[in-house]
Design a protein around this motif. Structure first.
Motif, mmCIF file in Angstrom:
data_model
loop_
_atom_site.group_PDB
_atom_site.id
_atom_site.type_symbol
_atom_site.label_atom_id
_atom_site.label_comp_id
_atom_site.label_asym_id
_atom_site.label_seq_id
_atom_site.Cartn_x
_atom_site.Cartn_y
_atom_site.Cartn_z
ATOM 1 N N TYR A 194 0.818 -1.210 0.000
ATOM 2 C CA TYR A 194 0.000 0.000 0.000
ATOM 3 C C TYR A 194 0.856 1.267 0.000
ATOM 4 N N ASN A 197 1.524 1.790 -3.561
ATOM 5 C CA ASN A 197 0.301 2.227 -4.231
ATOM 6 C C ASN A 197 0.068 3.721 -4.041
ATOM 7 N N GLN A 198 0.178 4.178 -2.804
ATOM 8 C CA GLN A 198 -0.091 5.585 -2.519
ATOM 9 C C GLN A 198 0.956 6.495 -3.159
#
Length: 288
Positions: A194, A197-198
């Motif tokens: 994540y 992803n961010q």
């Protein structure tokens, strides 16, 4: 055959190679996922030497930052340099379509053909994400309550996988087989990064706002095939400005398929890609 590529900052990148012929490098989506494009490789490996890889921090590759579009472009160039040779065809899916496009903008002389699958375009002002969010909730149907409950809390690894499977099921047009397809994507489960992803999503937004991407696309002089499924919950109009900006592009909608068109329409997907690779004008870019 599993291989190991080292980036210029010594990050280990997992790579697999199959088939014979001119090199075709695949860029998976996410960001933060692992390579799920083995079905694409199997469809195309009679026509090309397929090279697929897990992006930095994802799947079987080393979890080593930084996570940025520029860093991923450099990693892709390491894959090309160590396995593909001086020139390759590129196929990118979803976020990977943007990565492949961004690489082509930076290194046009190293790309023979670009295949842009299920991307979301280059227009920062015509936001596609609200459209996607509405369609996602509609497509989830009876699974919406469970998906929202999982999405709203800190999840165990098992719940993380469950949430992803439910969300990915909305990427398929056929409700009867959608969960089965999504389960297959999540097996083996390698975990979502994540942080990656961010960071990458923020980098793409900044780049589309500030980097004059459309102008740089207009300078490209190589064949581009844009593919999307007619039932993708992301709007097809999102790629209009990209198609207009490219001087040597063709665009194809594959009927009865969602975000992963090779799953639900493999025959037409394979035919479109192999025809493009075989017959599209392969003109030297002329750019340094």
């Amino acid at each position: 055959m599993d291989l190991d590529v080292r980036s210029d900052d010594n990050c280990h990148l997992w790579v697999e190679q199959a088939g014979a012929g001119p090199p075709l490098v695949l860029c998976h989506g996410g960001p933060g996922l692992w390579d799920y494009l083995d079905p694409v490789a199997r469809l195309l490996q009679d026509h090309a030497r397929i090279i697929r890889w897990d992006q930095r921090g994802c799947g079987r590759s080393q979890r080593l930052g930084p996570y940025s579009v520029a860093r991923f472009v450099a990693d892709l160039d390491a894959v090309r340099d160590q396995l593909a040779g001086p020139r390759m065809a590129l196929l990118g899916h979803s976020w990977g379509a943007h990565l492949a496009l961004r690489y082509t903008i930076e290194h046009p002389e190293r790309v023979s053909h670009l295949i842009y699958v299920s991307g979301t375009g280059i227009d920062p002002d015509r936001g596609w994400h609200p459209h996607y969010e509405r369609n996602l909730r509609l497509r989830l149907g009876r699974h919406l309550d469970r998906w929202e409950a999982l999405n709203a809390r800190t999840r165990t690894p098992a719940e993380d996988r469950e949430q992803a499977v439910l969300q990915w099921s909305a990427d398929f047009a056929d409700h009867g087989t959608a969960l089965e397809h999504a389960e297959r994507m999540a097996t083996p489960w390698l975990g979502i990064n994540y942080d990656c992803n961010q960071a990458i999503n923020a980098g793409v937004r900044h780049e589309l706002t500030n980097a004059e991407v459309a102008e740089r696309c207009r300078a490209l002089d190589l064949p581009v095939l844009i593919i999307h499924g007619t039932e993708d919950i992301r709007p097809r109009w999102a790629v209009d400005s990209l198609h207009r900006a490219l001087t040597n592009s063709q665009r194809l909608s594959l009927t009865g398929s969602g975000h992963l068109p090779w799953v639900e329409n493999p025959h037409d997907f394979r035919q479109a890609v192999t025809t493009f690779l075989t017959h599209a004008a392969d003109r030297p870019s002329g750019m340094g």
